[in-house]
Design a protein around this motif. Structure first.
Motif, PDB file in Angstrom:
ATOM      1  N   PHE A  65       1.002  -1.170  -0.108  1.00  0.00           N
ATOM      2  CA  PHE A  65       0.084   0.002  -0.068  1.00  0.00           C
ATOM      3  C   PHE A  65       0.857   1.314  -0.058  1.00  0.00           C
ATOM      4  O   PHE A  65       2.040   1.289   0.776  1.00  0.00           O
ATOM      5  CB  PHE A  65      -0.803  -0.093   1.244  1.00  0.00           C
ATOM      6  N   LYS A  66       0.329   2.228  -0.540  1.00  0.00           N
ATOM      7  CA  LYS A  66       0.970   3.479  -0.818  1.00  0.00           C
ATOM      8  C   LYS A  66      -0.012   4.548  -0.210  1.00  0.00           C
ATOM      9  O   LYS A  66      -1.294   4.677  -0.360  1.00  0.00           O
ATOM     10  CB  LYS A  66       1.006   3.887  -2.170  1.00  0.00           C
ATOM     11  N   SER A  67       0.412   5.473   0.699  1.00  0.00           N
ATOM     12  CA  SER A  67      -0.081   6.692   1.057  1.00  0.00           C
ATOM     13  C   SER A  67      -1.258   7.087  -0.109  1.00  0.00           C
ATOM     14  O   SER A  67      -0.647   7.793  -0.829  1.00  0.00           O
ATOM     15  CB  SER A  67       0.483   7.789   1.754  1.00  0.00           C
ATOM     16  N   ARG A  68      -2.449   7.674   0.511  1.00  0.00           N
ATOM     17  CA  ARG A  68      -3.436   8.224  -0.504  1.00  0.00           C
ATOM     18  C   ARG A  68      -2.909   9.558  -1.326  1.00  0.00           C
ATOM     19  O   ARG A  68      -3.196   9.865  -2.247  1.00  0.00           O
ATOM     20  CB  ARG A  68      -4.630   8.215   0.236  1.00  0.00           C
ATOM     21  N   TYR A  69      -2.234  10.368  -0.429  1.00  0.00           N
ATOM     22  CA  TYR A  69      -1.778  11.595  -0.746  1.00  0.00           C
ATOM     23  C   TYR A  69      -0.692  11.707  -1.827  1.00  0.00           C
ATOM     24  O   TYR A  69      -0.420  12.624  -2.486  1.00  0.00           O
ATOM     25  CB  TYR A  69      -1.324  12.455   0.413  1.00  0.00           C
TER      26      TYR A  69
END
Length: 258
Positions: A65-69
């Motif tokens: 997962f990668k940060s939404r921002y």
């Protein structure tokens, strides 16, 4: 409260008028080692482990997962150092009972993929290399239901500038990658509004200069792309989506970001 990230997208249905959506990003997943040939993927992962590296568990692909921002539709991104590159991938986005399909680049900082630390030992951590840079998606999207029946015929490509010439970097057929239904069957969160999945990438063009980064085991004496263009083509409906971006390092040239 988590930072909000809203993307402005234009959806192009097979029938009817195109329309705009405000896509509120809630989760960004990145598929790794996503070739449809699971046995070949398993063999590759076993090779990495036999070299003494710790890597994610399992025989085949995994989702990190990668940060939404970090998800953006802009045409330029900032990265820390020079040693970064993009990867063209299909992108799935859940929006009000529809799955939107676009194309994007899961950009990586290659300097942190393979590391050795006193605490963890040798690690091969693509999750950290992805978290170190933004991910870029095109501003246009199709409906998954419009392309599902000919999914395997869709092709994605990426290009970089080499010696002032736009040069093919990757060319992938979705028939060689894990199918969208594979993820829908195994990833319950993917149908939740705001969910995003980058569907994995593949190998490089055979005609690239040997000193251009293309997954080599060492980064010494390599140059890295300063831009990245990508496209997805549907030969059945005769249409394409494309986008591109400039890569702007924050460190001086030749810095290794240490």
């Amino acid at each position: 409260m988590l930072l909000t990230n809203t993307l402005e997208l234009r959806v192009h249905p097979k029938e009817g008028s195109e329309y705009d959506v405000h896509f509120n990003v809630s989760k960004v997943g990145c598929s790794r080692y996503a070739a449809r040939d699971v046995e070949a993927t398993t063999k590759m992962l076993e090779g990495i482990r036999s070299d003494g590296y710790s890597i994610h568990e399992g025989r085949g692909s995994g989702i990190c997962f990668k940060s939404r921002y970090l998800l953006t539709t802009e045409d330029a991104i900032e990265v820390q150092g020079q040693q970064t590159s993009g990867e063209v991938e299909f992108v799935a986005m859940a929006q009000t009972d529809e799955i939107l399909i676009s194309v994007g680049s899961d950009h990586n900082d290659r300097s942190v993929e393979k590391m050795w630390t006193a605490m963890l030992g040798k690690i091969f951590d693509t999750a950290k290399s992805k978290q170190m840079a933004p991910a870029v998606v095109a501003k246009d999207a199709w409906l998954y239901r419009d392309i599902k029946d000919h999914w395997d015929q869709i092709v994605v490509k990426s290009f970089v500038t080499v010696s002032n010439k736009k040069t093919l970097y990757q060319k992938l057929y979705l028939k060689d990658m894990l199918h969208m239904d594979f993820y829908l069957d195994r990833t319950p969160w993917l149908i939740e509004d705001g969910s995003v999945l980058f569907g994995g990438s593949g190998g490089m063009s055979a005609d690239l200069p040997s000193n251009l980064y293309q997954g080599q085991p060492t980064m010494q004496d390599l140059i890295f792309p300063s831009d990245f263009y990508f496209e997805m083509h549907d030969p059945v409906l005769g249409r394409s989506i494309n986008h591109g971006y400039e890569i702007i390092p924050l460190e001086e040239s030749q810095s290794r970001s240490l």
